[in-house]
Design an enzyme around this catalytic site. Structure first.
Site, mmCIF file in Angstrom:
data_model
loop_
_atom_site.group_PDB
_atom_site.id
_atom_site.type_symbol
_atom_site.label_atom_id
_atom_site.label_comp_id
_atom_site.label_asym_id
_atom_site.label_seq_id
_atom_site.Cartn_x
_atom_site.Cartn_y
_atom_site.Cartn_z
ATOM 1 C CG ASN A 155 -43.317 -8.767 -25.080
ATOM 2 O OD1 ASN A 155 -43.902 -9.820 -25.349
ATOM 3 N ND2 ASN A 155 -42.010 -8.650 -25.173
ATOM 4 C CB ALA A 204 -46.034 -4.559 -9.611
ATOM 5 C CB CYS A 328 -35.066 -9.761 -22.993
ATOM 6 S SG CYS A 328 -36.431 -9.510 -21.872
HETATM 7 C C1 PLP Z 1 -42.161 -7.893 -19.025
HETATM 8 C C2 PLP Z 1 -42.802 -9.161 -19.431
HETATM 9 C C3 PLP Z 1 -42.514 -10.366 -18.777
HETATM 10 C C4 PLP Z 1 -41.458 -10.470 -17.689
HETATM 11 O O1 PLP Z 1 -41.870 -9.852 -16.514
HETATM 12 P P1 PLP Z 1 -40.857 -9.685 -15.283
HETATM 13 O O2 PLP Z 1 -41.751 -9.306 -14.142
HETATM 14 O O3 PLP Z 1 -39.948 -8.565 -15.672
HETATM 15 O O4 PLP Z 1 -40.176 -10.953 -15.055
HETATM 16 C C5 PLP Z 1 -43.186 -11.497 -19.183
HETATM 17 N N1 PLP Z 1 -44.092 -11.464 -20.169
HETATM 18 C C6 PLP Z 1 -44.397 -10.328 -20.828
HETATM 19 C C7 PLP Z 1 -45.413 -10.356 -21.911
HETATM 20 C C8 PLP Z 1 -43.762 -9.142 -20.488
HETATM 21 O O5 PLP Z 1 -44.055 -8.026 -21.156
#
Ligand code: PLP
Length: 381
Positions: A155, A204, A328
């Site tokens: 991410n 989603a 985060c």
């Molecule tokens: C955004 C994200 C998450 C967390 O997802 P949520 O639905 O917001 O809990 C977990 N892993 C990755 C790689 C992400 O980008």
């Protein structure tokens, strides 16, 4: 007030209009509002039909069976359920789990929590380009390894890992393989008939659906057992009880249907925008790319402007909504654990920003962003 241009699609995306319209039909008395678990009347049957139709759209996107899709509140919960669910099955034995240093905190912190309870943990450190090599995984396998959890696309950097190879290694060693595919879903075609992944998390809200809904894919052949982390009404095969949020599920189903249709064309558009962005920025700035530029998704660009603090960059680029790495951690400007584990120096890491592109960005917006960056950043030196 003129809003800044949104270039932070990796943290979340707006709901697509067609998703929004569908969701509105599943809330009011005049719509479909029943509890899908109500088996005695039409309100329940209609809701159940909507859920199952959405489950099919979601399963289709990853070439899975509808019975392999378990609804959760998001990728964080899916990651927790997958990893704790497997770990808790093996309580008596001293077990070993393998994950990666560049994982999302919803995986990393889950692993640390288990480690504090006595489970052995190995975290793979990627190469300088962010990629984990298959032989690194092979070297860490132990007799008591029960689970490997590695993400598909990072991410913060957009780096793609070879989950097919990892999966094959795990399968041939009789070890379960979980993938956090939250950033790859809808960007990379995933065929789970071909890729030996046992458990896969995604949500989603990174694919133009609503926040607060996600799924855990749990393979049926060979069957995977895991221990539920909540107890209640028995929904979702008791893997995840609780009344199903029909409007959220319908939103996720529509988001998956749409992105499956648009993926190819959308990727081409994003690739073009990325090129304009990079070429434009490089005309006036020296930048360093963080992570491999071949094995990445075009949507996420992580770069450093040597000698310029990220905080100064973000506060100076008032017309752009961007971030440093993950949502985060960007609040408190801690050094990125992702860049750090790739061996990026503390200094360069503190000069990094993440620009992430998505469905609603236009070429005009990207050209504006380039001009804005080129007008501001060279003067920050
Ligand atoms: C955004 C994200 C998450 C967390 O997802 P949520 O639905 O917001 O809990 C977990 N892993 C990755 C790689 C992400 O980008």
């Amino acid at each position: 007030m003129k809003l800044p241009i949104y270039l932070d699609y990796a943290s979340t995306t707006p709901v697509d209009t067609s998703v929004y319209k569908k969701m509105l039909c599943y809330l009011k008395y005049s719509g479909i509002f029943g509890n899908p678990a109500s088996k005695s009347h039409i309100y329940g049957w209609q809701a159940e039909n909507a859920v199952e139709k959405s489950r099919r759209s979601i399963a289709n996107l990853i070439c899975a069976d509808t019975r392999e899709i378990i609804f959760t509140s998001g990728a964080t919960e899916s990651n927790n359920l997958a990893i704790k669910g497997i770990a808790c099955l093996n309580k008596e034995k001293k077990i070993h789990i393998i994950s990666g240093k560049t994982e999302h905190y919803s995986v990393l912190d889950t692993c640390y929590a288990l480690q504090s309870k006595g489970i052995e943990l190995s975290l793979l450190k990627p190469q300088k380009n962010g990629i984990i090599l298959p032989q690194q995984l092979k070297k860490e396998l132990r007799k008591n390894t029960v689970l490997v959890s590695l993400m598909h696309v990072n991410n913060e950097t957009g780096i793609i890992q070879d989950i097919e190879l990892f999966g094959k290694i795990c399968r041939s060693s009789g070890i379960l393989f979980h993938v956090d595919a939250t950033q790859s879903i809808g960007k990379i075609a995933i065929d789970l008939r071909k890729i030996p992944v046992d458990l896969m998390s995604f949500n989603a809200h990174k694919i133009y659906g609503p926040k607060g809904i996600g799924v855990l894919f749990i393979r049926r052949r060979p069957p995977i057992y895991l221990k539920a982390q909540m107890h209640g009404g028995g929904q979702e095969n008791s893997f995840r009880p609780g009344t199903l949020p029909v409007h959220q599920i319908v939103g996720m189903g529509e988001a998956c249907r749409l992105i499956q249709k648009k993926m190819h064309e959308e990727n081409k558009k994003i690739e073009k925008l990325r090129k304009i962005l990079i070429n434009g920025i490089q005309e006036k700035n020296k930048i360093i790319f963080n992570g491999d530029q071949e094995n990445n998704v075009p949507h996420i660009l992580n770069i450093s402007f040597p000698g310029i603090d990220s905080r100064l960059i973000l506060s100076s680029l008032k017309d752009l909504a961007i971030s440093t790495g993950s949502a985060c951690t960007s609040g408190d400007f801690h050094e990125s654990h992702v860049l750090q584990s790739m061996g990026v120096s503390r200094l360069l890491s503190s000069n990094s920003i993440r620009i992430s592109l998505g469905r609603f960005n236009s070429e005009e917006e990207i050209r504006f962003a380039v001009n804005h960056i080129n007008n501001i950043i060279p003067n920050l030196n």
